[in-house]
Design a protein around this motif. Structure first.
Motif, PDB file in Angstrom:
ATOM      1  N   ASP A 248      30.254  -8.041  88.550  1.00  0.00           N
ATOM      2  CA  ASP A 248      30.588  -7.396  89.819  1.00  0.00           C
ATOM      3  C   ASP A 248      31.634  -8.200  90.590  1.00  0.00           C
ATOM      4  O   ASP A 248      32.584  -7.634  91.149  1.00  0.00           O
ATOM      5  N   ALA A 249      31.469  -9.511  90.637  1.00  0.00           N
ATOM      6  CA  ALA A 249      32.435 -10.365  91.338  1.00  0.00           C
ATOM      7  C   ALA A 249      33.801 -10.308  90.663  1.00  0.00           C
ATOM      8  O   ALA A 249      34.836 -10.210  91.341  1.00  0.00           O
ATOM      9  N   LEU A 250      33.792 -10.347  89.340  1.00  0.00           N
ATOM     10  CA  LEU A 250      35.070 -10.291  88.622  1.00  0.00           C
ATOM     11  C   LEU A 250      35.740  -8.931  88.777  1.00  0.00           C
ATOM     12  O   LEU A 250      36.961  -8.847  88.940  1.00  0.00           O
ATOM     13  N   ARG A 251      34.960  -7.867  88.739  1.00  0.00           N
ATOM     14  CA  ARG A 251      35.522  -6.523  88.910  1.00  0.00           C
ATOM     15  C   ARG A 251      36.239  -6.435  90.255  1.00  0.00           C
ATOM     16  O   ARG A 251      37.335  -5.881  90.348  1.00  0.00           O
ATOM     17  N   GLU A 252      35.631  -7.029  91.273  1.00  0.00           N
ATOM     18  CA  GLU A 252      36.228  -6.994  92.612  1.00  0.00           C
ATOM     19  C   GLU A 252      37.508  -7.827  92.694  1.00  0.00           C
ATOM     20  O   GLU A 252      38.456  -7.450  93.384  1.00  0.00           O
ATOM     21  N   HIS A 253      37.556  -8.958  91.987  1.00  0.00           N
ATOM     22  CA  HIS A 253      38.687  -9.882  92.126  1.00  0.00           C
ATOM     23  C   HIS A 253      39.783  -9.729  91.083  1.00  0.00           C
ATOM     24  O   HIS A 253      40.945 -10.024  91.375  1.00  0.00           O
ATOM     25  N   VAL A 254      39.430  -9.322  89.874  1.00  0.00           N
ATOM     26  CA  VAL A 254      40.464  -9.225  88.824  1.00  0.00           C
ATOM     27  C   VAL A 254      40.548  -7.837  88.202  1.00  0.00           C
ATOM     28  O   VAL A 254      41.405  -7.592  87.363  1.00  0.00           O
ATOM     29  N   GLY A 255      39.653  -6.952  88.595  1.00  0.00           N
ATOM     30  CA  GLY A 255      39.716  -5.575  88.120  1.00  0.00           C
ATOM     31  C   GLY A 255      38.684  -5.275  87.047  1.00  0.00           C
ATOM     32  O   GLY A 255      38.153  -6.182  86.396  1.00  0.00           O
TER      33      GLY A 255
ATOM     34  N   ASP B 125      36.853 -21.975  85.306  1.00  0.00           N
ATOM     35  CA  ASP B 125      35.720 -22.906  85.282  1.00  0.00           C
ATOM     36  C   ASP B 125      34.460 -22.267  85.862  1.00  0.00           C
ATOM     37  O   ASP B 125      33.350 -22.517  85.389  1.00  0.00           O
ATOM     38  N   VAL B 126      34.639 -21.440  86.885  1.00  0.00           N
ATOM     39  CA  VAL B 126      33.507 -20.740  87.489  1.00  0.00           C
ATOM     40  C   VAL B 126      32.923 -19.744  86.494  1.00  0.00           C
ATOM     41  O   VAL B 126      31.706 -19.679  86.300  1.00  0.00           O
ATOM     42  N   VAL B 127      33.786 -18.985  85.848  1.00  0.00           N
ATOM     43  CA  VAL B 127      33.339 -17.985  84.869  1.00  0.00           C
ATOM     44  C   VAL B 127      32.609 -18.669  83.710  1.00  0.00           C
ATOM     45  O   VAL B 127      31.544 -18.220  83.279  1.00  0.00           O
ATOM     46  N   ALA B 128      33.165 -19.776  83.229  1.00  0.00           N
ATOM     47  CA  ALA B 128      32.530 -20.494  82.115  1.00  0.00           C
ATOM     48  C   ALA B 128      31.152 -21.026  82.520  1.00  0.00           C
ATOM     49  O   ALA B 128      30.186 -20.903  81.755  1.00  0.00           O
ATOM     50  N   CYS B 129      31.048 -21.603  83.704  1.00  0.00           N
ATOM     51  CA  CYS B 129      29.767 -22.144  84.157  1.00  0.00           C
ATOM     52  C   CYS B 129      28.756 -21.027  84.387  1.00  0.00           C
ATOM     53  O   CYS B 129      27.587 -21.155  84.008  1.00  0.00           O
ATOM     54  N   ALA B 130      29.185 -19.918  84.988  1.00  0.00           N
ATOM     55  CA  ALA B 130      28.281 -18.784  85.223  1.00  0.00           C
ATOM     56  C   ALA B 130      27.785 -18.209  83.901  1.00  0.00           C
ATOM     57  O   ALA B 130      26.610 -17.851  83.769  1.00  0.00           O
TER      58      ALA B 130
ATOM     59  N   ARG C  23      32.225 -22.495  92.731  1.00  0.00           N
ATOM     60  CA  ARG C  23      32.561 -21.284  93.507  1.00  0.00           C
ATOM     61  C   ARG C  23      33.112 -21.651  94.878  1.00  0.00           C
ATOM     62  O   ARG C  23      34.047 -21.015  95.361  1.00  0.00           O
ATOM     63  N   ALA C  24      32.526 -22.667  95.502  1.00  0.00           N
ATOM     64  CA  ALA C  24      32.993 -23.089  96.823  1.00  0.00           C
ATOM     65  C   ALA C  24      34.420 -23.629  96.756  1.00  0.00           C
ATOM     66  O   ALA C  24      35.224 -23.410  97.666  1.00  0.00           O
ATOM     67  N   LEU C  25      34.750 -24.310  95.672  1.00  0.00           N
ATOM     68  CA  LEU C  25      36.093 -24.880  95.521  1.00  0.00           C
ATOM     69  C   LEU C  25      37.131 -23.856  95.098  1.00  0.00           C
ATOM     70  O   LEU C  25      38.256 -23.858  95.612  1.00  0.00           O
ATOM     71  N   TYR C  26      36.783 -23.001  94.128  1.00  0.00           N
ATOM     72  CA  TYR C  26      37.788 -22.172  93.465  1.00  0.00           C
ATOM     73  C   TYR C  26      37.649 -20.667  93.668  1.00  0.00           C
ATOM     74  O   TYR C  26      38.560 -19.927  93.326  1.00  0.00           O
ATOM     75  N   GLY C  27      36.519 -20.204  94.155  1.00  0.00           N
ATOM     76  CA  GLY C  27      36.307 -18.760  94.238  1.00  0.00           C
ATOM     77  C   GLY C  27      35.686 -18.238  92.953  1.00  0.00           C
ATOM     78  O   GLY C  27      35.500 -18.972  91.983  1.00  0.00           O
ATOM     79  N   PRO C  28      35.378 -16.952  92.917  1.00  0.00           N
ATOM     80  CA  PRO C  28      34.577 -16.409  91.819  1.00  0.00           C
ATOM     81  C   PRO C  28      35.305 -16.148  90.506  1.00  0.00           C
ATOM     82  O   PRO C  28      34.656 -15.995  89.475  1.00  0.00           O
ATOM     83  N   ALA C  29      36.630 -16.091  90.511  1.00  0.00           N
ATOM     84  CA  ALA C  29      37.336 -15.681  89.301  1.00  0.00           C
ATOM     85  C   ALA C  29      38.013 -16.830  88.547  1.00  0.00           C
ATOM     86  O   ALA C  29      38.663 -16.599  87.530  1.00  0.00           O
TER      87      ALA C  29
ATOM     88  N   VAL D  63      39.353  -8.771  80.700  1.00  0.00           N
ATOM     89  CA  VAL D  63      38.464  -9.153  79.601  1.00  0.00           C
ATOM     90  C   VAL D  63      37.256  -9.942  80.096  1.00  0.00           C
ATOM     91  O   VAL D  63      36.153  -9.806  79.565  1.00  0.00           O
ATOM     92  N   ARG D  64      37.425 -10.737  81.137  1.00  0.00           N
ATOM     93  CA  ARG D  64      36.297 -11.512  81.663  1.00  0.00           C
ATOM     94  C   ARG D  64      35.252 -10.602  82.303  1.00  0.00           C
ATOM     95  O   ARG D  64      34.049 -10.833  82.155  1.00  0.00           O
ATOM     96  N   THR D  65      35.714  -9.575  82.986  1.00  0.00           N
ATOM     97  CA  THR D  65      34.793  -8.600  83.574  1.00  0.00           C
ATOM     98  C   THR D  65      34.013  -7.894  82.475  1.00  0.00           C
ATOM     99  O   THR D  65      32.779  -7.775  82.535  1.00  0.00           O
ATOM    100  N   LEU D  66      34.733  -7.435  81.466  1.00  0.00           N
ATOM    101  CA  LEU D  66      34.089  -6.725  80.356  1.00  0.00           C
ATOM    102  C   LEU D  66      33.125  -7.631  79.598  1.00  0.00           C
ATOM    103  O   LEU D  66      32.036  -7.188  79.208  1.00  0.00           O
ATOM    104  N   ASP D  67      33.496  -8.890  79.421  1.00  0.00           N
ATOM    105  CA  ASP D  67      32.601  -9.835  78.741  1.00  0.00           C
ATOM    106  C   ASP D  67      31.305 -10.035  79.528  1.00  0.00           C
ATOM    107  O   ASP D  67      30.220 -10.140  78.946  1.00  0.00           O
ATOM    108  N   ALA D  68      31.410 -10.091  80.848  1.00  0.00           N
ATOM    109  CA  ALA D  68      30.212 -10.268  81.666  1.00  0.00           C
ATOM    110  C   ALA D  68      29.272  -9.079  81.509  1.00  0.00           C
ATOM    111  O   ALA D  68      28.061  -9.255  81.324  1.00  0.00           O
ATOM    112  N   TYR D  69      29.816  -7.876  81.544  1.00  0.00           N
ATOM    113  CA  TYR D  69      28.967  -6.693  81.386  1.00  0.00           C
ATOM    114  C   TYR D  69      28.425  -6.579  79.959  1.00  0.00           C
ATOM    115  O   TYR D  69      27.324  -6.086  79.752  1.00  0.00           O
TER     116      TYR D  69
END
Length: 84
Positions: free
Chosen positions: A57-64, A27-32, A18-24, A68-74
């Motif tokens: 929540d982080a993905l919704r803010e950054h990618v909408g 690699d961050v999404v896969a690790c989370a 997250r520190a290197l790339y941000g929340p979206a 699909v990543r936001t929806l997968d998280a929820y």
């Protein structure tokens, strides 16, 4: 590696990514996602839901909200709630 150590290692890795790339970043999404799954598989369903909700929540803010990543998280939240 014990379960608790594995969770801690994933959390450290996630924090670094997250520190290197941000929340979206993919690699961050896969690790989370891996961290949330591992947490739930170890019996901490509440924390798994929290981790997925935070990711969504982080993905919704950054990618909408309809990415699909936001929806997968929820979906991960709903899946773990259904298991409880």
């Amino acid at each position: 590696m014990s379960g608790k150590n594995e969770v801690e290692e994933f959390q450290r890795r996630l924090d670094g990514l997250r520190a290197l790339y941000g929340p979206a970043h993919d690699d961050v999404v896969a690790c989370a996602t891996q961290l949330a799954e591992l947490t739930g598989e170890q019996g901490d369903i509440r924390s798994a839901c929290r981790l997925y909700r935070e990711l969504g929540d982080a993905l919704r803010e950054h990618v909408g909200p309809f990415d699909v990543r936001t929806l997968d998280a929820y979906e991960g939240v709903a899946r773990w709630i259904a298991r409880s």
